[in-house]
Design an enzyme around this catalytic site. Structure first.
Site, short mmCIF file in Angstrom:
data_model
loop_
_atom_site.label_atom_id
_atom_site.label_comp_id
_atom_site.label_asym_id
_atom_site.label_seq_id
_atom_site.Cartn_x
_atom_site.Cartn_y
_atom_site.Cartn_z
N SER A 29 0.84 -1.21 0.00
CA SER A 29 0.00 0.00 0.00
C SER A 29 0.86 1.25 0.00
O SER A 29 0.36 2.35 0.22
CB SER A 29 -0.91 0.01 1.23
N ASN A 116 -0.20 -2.25 13.85
CA ASN A 116 -1.65 -2.08 14.03
C ASN A 116 -2.01 -0.82 14.81
O ASN A 116 -2.96 -0.12 14.47
CB ASN A 116 -2.23 -3.31 14.75
N THR A 161 -41.68 25.22 -3.47
CA THR A 161 -41.82 23.85 -2.97
C THR A 161 -42.28 23.08 -4.20
O THR A 161 -43.04 23.61 -5.02
CB THR A 161 -42.86 23.73 -1.83
N SER A 283 -19.72 24.31 -26.48
CA SER A 283 -20.03 23.02 -27.10
C SER A 283 -19.18 22.89 -28.36
O SER A 283 -18.80 23.89 -28.97
CB SER A 283 -21.52 23.00 -27.47
N ASN A 291 -22.28 26.24 -21.17
CA ASN A 291 -22.80 25.18 -20.30
C ASN A 291 -22.23 25.26 -18.88
O ASN A 291 -21.04 25.55 -18.71
CB ASN A 291 -22.46 23.81 -20.90
N GLU A 296 -22.06 21.05 -12.74
CA GLU A 296 -22.42 19.64 -12.92
C GLU A 296 -21.35 18.75 -12.29
O GLU A 296 -21.66 17.73 -11.69
CB GLU A 296 -22.59 19.34 -14.41
N TYR A 323 -7.37 -7.03 13.85
CA TYR A 323 -6.87 -6.48 12.60
C TYR A 323 -6.97 -7.49 11.45
O TYR A 323 -6.64 -8.67 11.63
CB TYR A 323 -5.40 -6.03 12.73
N GLN A 328 -6.79 -2.32 5.35
CA GLN A 328 -5.76 -1.49 4.71
C GLN A 328 -6.33 -0.52 3.67
O GLN A 328 -5.74 0.53 3.40
CB GLN A 328 -4.72 -2.40 4.06
N LYS A 331 -7.29 3.78 3.95
CA LYS A 331 -6.54 5.00 3.58
C LYS A 331 -6.92 5.51 2.19
O LYS A 331 -7.21 6.69 2.01
CB LYS A 331 -5.03 4.74 3.62
N1 ARG Z 1 -0.38 -1.03 6.23
C1 ARG Z 1 -1.20 -1.69 7.21
C2 ARG Z 1 -2.61 -1.11 7.13
O1 ARG Z 1 -2.73 -0.03 6.70
C3 ARG Z 1 -0.66 -1.49 8.58
C4 ARG Z 1 -1.09 -2.52 9.54
C5 ARG Z 1 -0.50 -3.83 9.19
N2 ARG Z 1 -0.75 -4.83 10.17
C6 ARG Z 1 -0.73 -6.12 9.93
N3 ARG Z 1 -1.00 -6.91 10.90
N4 ARG Z 1 -0.51 -6.62 8.73
O2 ARG Z 1 -3.58 -1.70 7.47
#
Ligand code: ARG
Length: 463
Positions: A29, A116, A161, A283, A291, A296, A323, A328, A331
């Site tokens: 990620s 975590n 209304t 256009s 427009n 929009e 967890y 993940q 984000k």
């Molecule tokens: N990059 C992970 C997330 O955003 C961090 C936590 C990872 N923890 C784990 N047990 N794999 O979720």
């Protein structure tokens, strides 16, 4: 960056084979969470300072780690950091680089914590900072709506209304309705701070830690208010993510609603406003077109923010504690919603400065559709001691008559009016005046000119 010698996965002693390339690609990620680098470093520094204070690590090691982390921060800020997909996320990328910079003592940084609790700490700090940015943008918008409202206290338009003319209102009053909405948005975002101010750091993987850590210390250092109460809940909880996504959705919905109204009013059928050339597009085939694409765009974006809210709700549905990798994605979802909203707020502010009410048209439209009928009914109640229901019927009969004679209410003569209600005198004619109509709504929160002025003053003072 120097060649990475320490390029094994952290878990390479246990897991012998390299992760498959495909899994590396989807499992990583870093491209998304590298945005959290500042928060991650701030969190790590507070963590090692606490470890030192609690005599869990030495002064020397603490200093080395802090030095390394600061160096990494400037490398990343100056685009001199090489992020590596292989190291999954921002936490491992930074830890790996720390090893390169300060050597084996980097291994102490992860004492008494887990990714975590680390990720939630980063994330909460990030959301708090961005909540402030959104709050500032909302303040700017409110300020600019107030300016526009101040100029339009006496601009009369039809209030609708069912998109049918209902009662005359001041355009400023209409605008001030959106001030209320954006103020509620501000409150909504700020209410989220309560849970965002609970510090997750120190709950480690899910059960807490056997080290003698001081969570109150990191709480203070990182600007939280108190530590979270339950370690399992802490690493599983993403309610604060939902709160933010919901707040973004509602705010973008408000922008979507006003955009839609402006689109309607800008249409050739209504012509109640004029958009400046700065916010329209042409256009490719129809040379006459201007427009309202930007409006929009704003109207459509709430679809994206709702989608993000529902993505997160769906990820969390039925997810056991604590967890899981599923989490993940939070984000990416929040960053998208946040960026979308910030963009919309900035664009909407541009819109506010780039349109003008067409006062003549507004008045013209307000003069149609028997818009003062309720005023007439109220007149009957006040002056001829009728019940409202009788007054309503009498007024409806007068509207029918006007319709039959193809007249507006104010075009009816007193004789015509007397046919329906003989007790009427000429005095009644004042109720058909739109200014009177608007100004008569003096009840608190109503559209009378004085009410609006007071409300604008009140909100201007608040800032
Ligand atoms: N990059 C992970 C997330 O955003 C961090 C936590 C990872 N923890 C784990 N047990 N794999 O979720």
């Amino acid at each position: 960056m120097t060649k990475n010698k320490n390029n094994q996965a952290i878990w390479s002693t246990r897991i012998k084979k390299n992760t498959s390339l495909l899994f590396q690609k989807v499992g990583s990620s870093i491209e998304i969470d590298k945005r959290l680098y500042k928060e991650d470093i701030v969190g790590s520094i507070a963590h090692v300072e606490m470890l030192f204070k609690q005599k869990i690590i030495s002064f020397k090691i603490k200093n080395k780690i802090v030095f390394g982390l600061n160096k990494i921060k400037s490398e990343i800020s100056n685009n001199k950091f090489e992020f590596n997909n292989k190291y999954e996320d921002i936490h491992i990328n930074i830890e790996k680089r720390l090893f390169q910079i300060i050597g084996e003592e980097a291994g102490f940084v992860h004492t008494a914590r887990s990714r975590n609790d680390q990720i939630i700490t980063d994330f909460k700090i990030w959301i708090k900072t961005n909540t402030k940015e959104i709050d500032i943008l909302l303040d700017t918008i409110i300020k600019n709506i107030l300016k526009l409202a101040e100029k339009n206290i006496h601009t009369i338009m039809p209030g609708f209304t069912h998109l049918k003319n209902a009662q005359a209102v001041s355009f400023a009053h209409y605008l001030m309705a959106y001030v209320e909405m954006f103020k509620r948005d501000k409150n909504r975002f700020n209410n989220n701070l309560k849970s965002l101010n609970e510090n997750p750091l120190g709950v480690a993987a899910l059960s807490g830690t056997s080290f003698n850590i001081d969570r109150n210390y990191t709480t203070k250092k990182l600007g939280f208010e108190k530590p979270t109460n339950n370690s399992i809940d802490t690493v599983s909880d993403r309610d604060f993510v939902l709160d933010f996504l919901y707040s973004v959705s509602v705010c973008s919905m408000h922008i979507s609603r006003i955009s839609e109204e402006l689109i309607i009013w800008n249409s050739d059928a209504f012509k109640l406003i004029n958009l400046s050339d700065k916010i329209v597009t042409g256009s490719s085939i129809m040379p006459q077109k201007k427009n309202p694409d930007l409006l929009e765009y704003l109207r459509g974006k709430s679809g994206i923010t709702y989608g993000n809210l529902f993505s997160m709700l769906t990820i969390l549905k039925g997810l056991p504690l604590s967890y899981f990798k599923d989490l993940q994605d939070d984000k990416e979802i929040i960053f998208k919603s946040n960026d979308t909203l910030i963009n919309c707020l900035k664009i909407f502010d541009e819109v506010l400065k780039n349109f003008k009410p067409n006062k003549k048209k507004m008045l013209e439209l307000a003069s149609s559709g028997y818009i003062t009928a309720t005023d007439l009914a109220d007149y009957f109640v006040k002056n001829l001691s009728m019940s409202f229901r009788t007054a309503y019927k009498r007024t409806a009969a007068i509207v029918n008559l006007a319709e039959k004679r193809n007249k507006t209410l104010d075009q009816l003569t007193i004789e015509e009016l007397k046919k329906i209600e003989p007790k009427l005198t000429k005095d009644v004619l004042k109720v058909f005046d739109l200014n009177n109509s608007v100004d008569s709504k003096k009840s608190y929160g109503g559209t009378s000119f004085d009410n609006i002025k007071k409300m604008i003053m009140k909100y201007k003072k608040l800032k």
